[in-house]
Design a protein around this motif. Structure first.
Motif, PDB file in Angstrom:
ATOM      1  N   TRP A 181       0.835  -1.203   0.000  1.00 44.00           N
ATOM      2  CA  TRP A 181       0.000   0.000   0.000  1.00 44.00           C
ATOM      3  C   TRP A 181       0.872   1.256   0.000  1.00 44.00           C
ATOM      4  O   TRP A 181       0.645   2.190  -0.783  1.00 44.00           O
ATOM      5  N   ALA A 182       1.861   1.294   0.899  1.00 46.30           N
ATOM      6  CA  ALA A 182       2.687   2.492   1.034  1.00 46.30           C
ATOM      7  C   ALA A 182       3.525   2.740  -0.215  1.00 46.30           C
ATOM      8  O   ALA A 182       3.642   3.882  -0.689  1.00 46.30           O
ATOM      9  N   ALA A 183       4.125   1.683  -0.765  1.00 43.68           N
ATOM     10  CA  ALA A 183       4.997   1.854  -1.933  1.00 43.68           C
ATOM     11  C   ALA A 183       4.224   2.389  -3.129  1.00 43.68           C
ATOM     12  O   ALA A 183       4.647   3.350  -3.794  1.00 43.68           O
ATOM     13  N   PHE A 184       3.063   1.794  -3.409  1.00 44.09           N
ATOM     14  CA  PHE A 184       2.291   2.245  -4.564  1.00 44.09           C
ATOM     15  C   PHE A 184       1.584   3.573  -4.296  1.00 44.09           C
ATOM     16  O   PHE A 184       1.331   4.329  -5.241  1.00 44.09           O
ATOM     17  N   SER A 185       1.269   3.869  -3.045  1.00 43.92           N
ATOM     18  CA  SER A 185       0.685   5.173  -2.731  1.00 43.92           C
ATOM     19  C   SER A 185       1.704   6.282  -2.933  1.00 43.92           C
ATOM     20  O   SER A 185       1.364   7.377  -3.394  1.00 43.92           O
ATOM     21  N   LEU A 186       2.955   6.024  -2.579  1.00 43.08           N
ATOM     22  CA  LEU A 186       4.005   7.004  -2.836  1.00 43.08           C
ATOM     23  C   LEU A 186       4.175   7.251  -4.330  1.00 43.08           C
ATOM     24  O   LEU A 186       4.419   8.378  -4.760  1.00 43.08           O
ATOM     25  N   ALA A 187       4.034   6.193  -5.126  1.00 44.79           N
ATOM     26  CA  ALA A 187       4.241   6.329  -6.572  1.00 44.79           C
ATOM     27  C   ALA A 187       3.049   6.945  -7.273  1.00 44.79           C
ATOM     28  O   ALA A 187       3.212   7.866  -8.092  1.00 44.79           O
ATOM     29  N   GLY A 188       1.833   6.460  -6.976  1.00 44.79           N
ATOM     30  CA  GLY A 188       0.670   6.891  -7.751  1.00 44.79           C
ATOM     31  C   GLY A 188      -0.540   7.306  -6.952  1.00 44.79           C
ATOM     32  O   GLY A 188      -1.623   7.413  -7.525  1.00 44.79           O
TER      33      GLY A 188
END
Length: 254
Positions: A181-188
């Protein structure tokens, strides 16, 4: 005896003189106010669209493209809702101290975590704090499968003992979902991970899902299938890729 008519000139009427009204001058925008507005717009795009949204906002500003009122309103409303939800999670959600990544993960996932926590508490769920920076809310119903991770909040209907090895393995599995969740939220942005997960689930359901595999099938309670990955999912992706390639090639033809 008739008298001839005389052509008389029409009387001239002087135009009425009205006092000149000074034109309204547009309110000058100070350079400092303009930079502040741009900074707020970039911050809102970062909250709603992650690094991709921030880059698009900066590129649009450099090209001189002003966003429409509808787009500004949607982004502002989305940022306000996420900030309010994140504040609710900061007040009632996370406890304890963690490492740098756990702290970053909690901050990035705060909007989604706050919404899930408010939902769980509103339905009368029991809140349990985990040792790995996650929060579990035990509900009577209203969950998918045995439970679903939203940010760092795990909504489940399973009443499990906190010290059992099974519960600890499941907690580690869900913590890896929180990392996703955190990794993809940071990206997109916060909508990136659920959209990608749903897309992957449509072609690779259940134990074939790549996000579930990365989080650990055994820890999540999945049985590892024999045909790994799904043959039907691979064929579907290949078909979609061929269809997209043919569509792009057809558009480029003169």
């Amino acid at each position: 005896m008739t008298t001839p008519t005389l052509d008389r000139p029409a009387p001239t009427v002087a135009p009425e003189r009205r006092p000149a009204v000074p034109e309204r001058q547009a309110t000058a925008v100070r350079p400092g106010d303009r930079r502040a507005r741009r900074a707020l717009w970039w911050a809102a795009r970062l909250i709603c669209g992650g690094l991709v949204g921030l880059v698009l906002a900066i590129v649009g500003t450099l090209r001189g493209r002003a966003p429409s009122r509808l787009r500004r309103g949607v982004v502002a409303a989305g940022a306000a809702v996420q900030l309010a939800s994140g504040a609710a999670f900061a007040v009632a959600g996370s406890e304890g101290e963690g490492g740098l990544w756990e702290t970053t993960r909690a901050v990035v996932n705060a909007p989604v975590s706050g919404a899930a926590l408010l939902y769980g508490v509103g339905k009368g769920g029991e809140v349990h704090q985990g040792d790995n920076g996650t929060t579990a809310v035990v509900l009577g119903d209203g969950v998918v499968r045995a439970g679903t991770m939203f940010g760092t909040v795990f909504l489940t209907d399973q009443h499990m003992e906190a010290d059992s090895p099974r519960t600890q393995r499941l907690a580690e599995h869900e913590a890896r979902h929180a990392d996703q969740w955190a990794a993809f939220s940071l990206a997109g942005g916060p909508a990136a991970f659920p959209a990608l997960y749903a897309l992957d689930e449509a072609f690779f359901p259940g134990a074939f899902n790549h996000f579930e595999r990365q989080a650990g099938l055994d820890d999540g309670g999945y049985d590892t299938p024999s045909d790994c990955p799904s043959l039907a999912g691979r064929l579907t992706l290949v078909s979609l890729g061929l269809a997209a390639s043919s569509t792009l090639a057809a558009r480029r033809r003169p």
